[in-house]
Design a protein around this motif. Structure first.
Motif, PDB file in Angstrom:
ATOM      1  N   GLN A  44       0.837  -1.194   0.000  1.00 49.80           N
ATOM      2  CA  GLN A  44       0.000   0.000   0.000  1.00 49.80           C
ATOM      3  C   GLN A  44       0.880   1.254   0.000  1.00 49.80           C
ATOM      4  OE1 GLN A  44      -3.596   0.261   0.309  1.00 49.80           O
ATOM      5  NE2 GLN A  44      -3.244   2.434  -0.035  1.00 49.80           N
ATOM      6  N   PRO A  45       0.778   2.119  -1.034  1.00 49.89           N
ATOM      7  CA  PRO A  45       1.591   3.341  -1.037  1.00 49.89           C
ATOM      8  C   PRO A  45       1.009   4.388  -0.098  1.00 49.89           C
ATOM      9  CG  PRO A  45       0.168   3.292  -2.957  1.00 49.89           C
ATOM     10  CD  PRO A  45      -0.053   1.992  -2.240  1.00 49.89           C
ATOM     11  N   ALA A  46       1.785   5.440   0.135  1.00 46.55           N
ATOM     12  CA  ALA A  46       1.310   6.518   1.010  1.00 46.55           C
ATOM     13  C   ALA A  46       0.049   7.160   0.432  1.00 46.55           C
ATOM     14  CB  ALA A  46       2.410   7.558   1.187  1.00 46.55           C
ATOM     15  N   LYS A  47       0.019   7.284  -0.889  1.00 44.09           N
ATOM     16  CA  LYS A  47      -1.164   7.799  -1.575  1.00 44.09           C
ATOM     17  C   LYS A  47      -1.580   6.800  -2.646  1.00 44.09           C
ATOM     18  CE  LYS A  47      -0.036  12.713  -0.930  1.00 44.09           C
ATOM     19  NZ  LYS A  47       0.218  14.008  -1.623  1.00 44.09           N
ATOM     20  N   GLY A  48      -2.878   6.630  -2.807  1.00 41.63           N
ATOM     21  CA  GLY A  48      -3.350   5.693  -3.816  1.00 41.63           C
ATOM     22  C   GLY A  48      -3.556   4.296  -3.266  1.00 41.63           C
ATOM     23  N   THR A  49      -3.594   3.336  -4.162  1.00 42.45           N
ATOM     24  CA  THR A  49      -3.853   1.947  -3.794  1.00 42.45           C
ATOM     25  C   THR A  49      -2.764   1.050  -4.356  1.00 42.45           C
ATOM     26  OG1 THR A  49      -5.207   1.593  -5.791  1.00 42.45           O
ATOM     27  CG2 THR A  49      -6.349   2.337  -3.801  1.00 42.45           C
TER      28      THR A  49
END
Length: 342
Positions: A130-135
């Motif tokens: 899981q990235p800091a932003k997004g999926t």
């Protein structure tokens, strides 16, 4: 006086009576020789986790170094098929925006889905962290022949809130599923055909009941929000103005890729093409609404028609044939590659 039977003749011949008795005993004890039983084949991945992580590092290195127009050619070293076309489209957009907006492809993984086939072509799949932003990203890799390098074949971003199906442990490997495999609710190829119909016709599609509700499908809700937003922008300029928004999808000639899930179903990846068409009343001067489309648009003059063409990739879950579950969207990726005013 001791008496005893005379010994058998020294010639070594056995009396006929004894031969008869021996033959009967042997006949009564005759048994079939045991037939060797073949051992069950060992189920194991044909690519190790260490090998797969090395592949991912090599792909990431090529992708991260590819910048600008020259970078589009460099990508072919470790990208192929739909993934290559998607990333090249992203590079063109970033170049038109002065290098802005190009996202990286980190390959820290939360799950490896490795091939179990002994032959070729072989495909592996990766679900990233899981990235800091997004999926997270679901990516597919392909090795066409023994001496070929693994290349990234396709990728999507998982829809927020989606529940991924389970796969076999990486060390065991997961088998590929042919495009015409009959063990599923529908074949992988038919699943893509039916989903394209649903994207084009919505609830009017004869296949709509084979999929979950539109509200649970992130791609369909995204398309609806895009259309509503662009029509609202027209209304904002003129409350009496009328406009239409349509989306048309079609499958590409690229083969689908599918991998078996633990429940006997499959995850299917497919490349699509789509076009959004926004129309307004005569005399209007429409312009693109997103930064990506604006970058491709440049300084062109607007008309009452605005068409944006996209390269798409979708990932679907297809249940096994005996399941009561519906097919569902797991993730998608869309990149515009052309904008037209007619």
């Amino acid at each position: 006086m001791n008496s005893r039977r005379p010994p058998f003749p020294r010639s070594g011949l056995v009396p006929p009576a004894a031969l008869a008795i021996t033959s009967l005993l042997l006949a009564g004890c005759t048994a079939e020789l045991p037939v060797p039983v073949a051992e069950a084949p060992v189920v194991a991945a044909v690519v190790t986790e260490t090998q797969e992580r090395k592949i991912l590092d090599q792909v990431t290195g090529v992708v991260d170094r590819a910048k600008g127009a020259d970078g589009a050619e460099a990508l072919a070293a470790r990208l192929t098929g739909p993934a290559l076309e998607l990333r090249r489209a992203e590079l063109r957009i970033a170049s038109a925006r002065g290098g802005e907006g190009l996202t990286g492809m980190p390959m820290e993984t939360q799950q490896l889905i490795l091939p179990s086939e002994q032959g070729w072509p072989r495909s592996s799949f990766v679900i990233t962290e899981q990235p800091a932003k997004g999926t997270p990203m679901l990516a597919a890799f392909e090795q066409p022949a023994p001496r070929d390098q693994y290349k990234m074949w396709g990728f999507v971003y998982l829809a927020s809130g989606v529940t991924m199906p389970q796969f076999a442990e990486a060390a065991l490997g997961s088998p590929a599923v042919p495009a015409d495999d009959p063990s599923l609710k529908v074949t992988p190829q038919d699943a893509v055909t039916q989903y394209v119909s649903v994207l084009n016709a919505g609830e009017k599609s004869k296949y709509a009941a084979n999929f979950g509700a539109a509200a649970d499908d992130k791609l369909r809700t995204t398309l609806r929000a895009t259309g509503d937003g662009q029509l609202a922008a027209i209304k904002k300029e003129d409350k009496e103005a009328k406009g239409t928004f349509k989306v048309a999808y079609e499958a590409t000639r690229d083969p689908v890729k599918a991998v078996r899930t633990s429940d006997g179903g499959a995850v299917v990846l497919a490349a699509l093409l789509s076009q959004e068409t926004l129309t307004a009343e005569k005399g209007w001067r429409l312009s693109p609404s997103t930064p990506s489309a604006k970058a491709l648009w440049g300084d062109a003059k607007g008309t009452e028609v605005m068409k944006v063409a996209y390269r798409d990739m979708v990932a679907l879950y297809v249940p096994p044939a005996d399941s009561a579950e519906q097919m569902s969207l797991l993730g998608f990726h869309r990149v515009p590659y052309a904008v037209s005013n007619k």
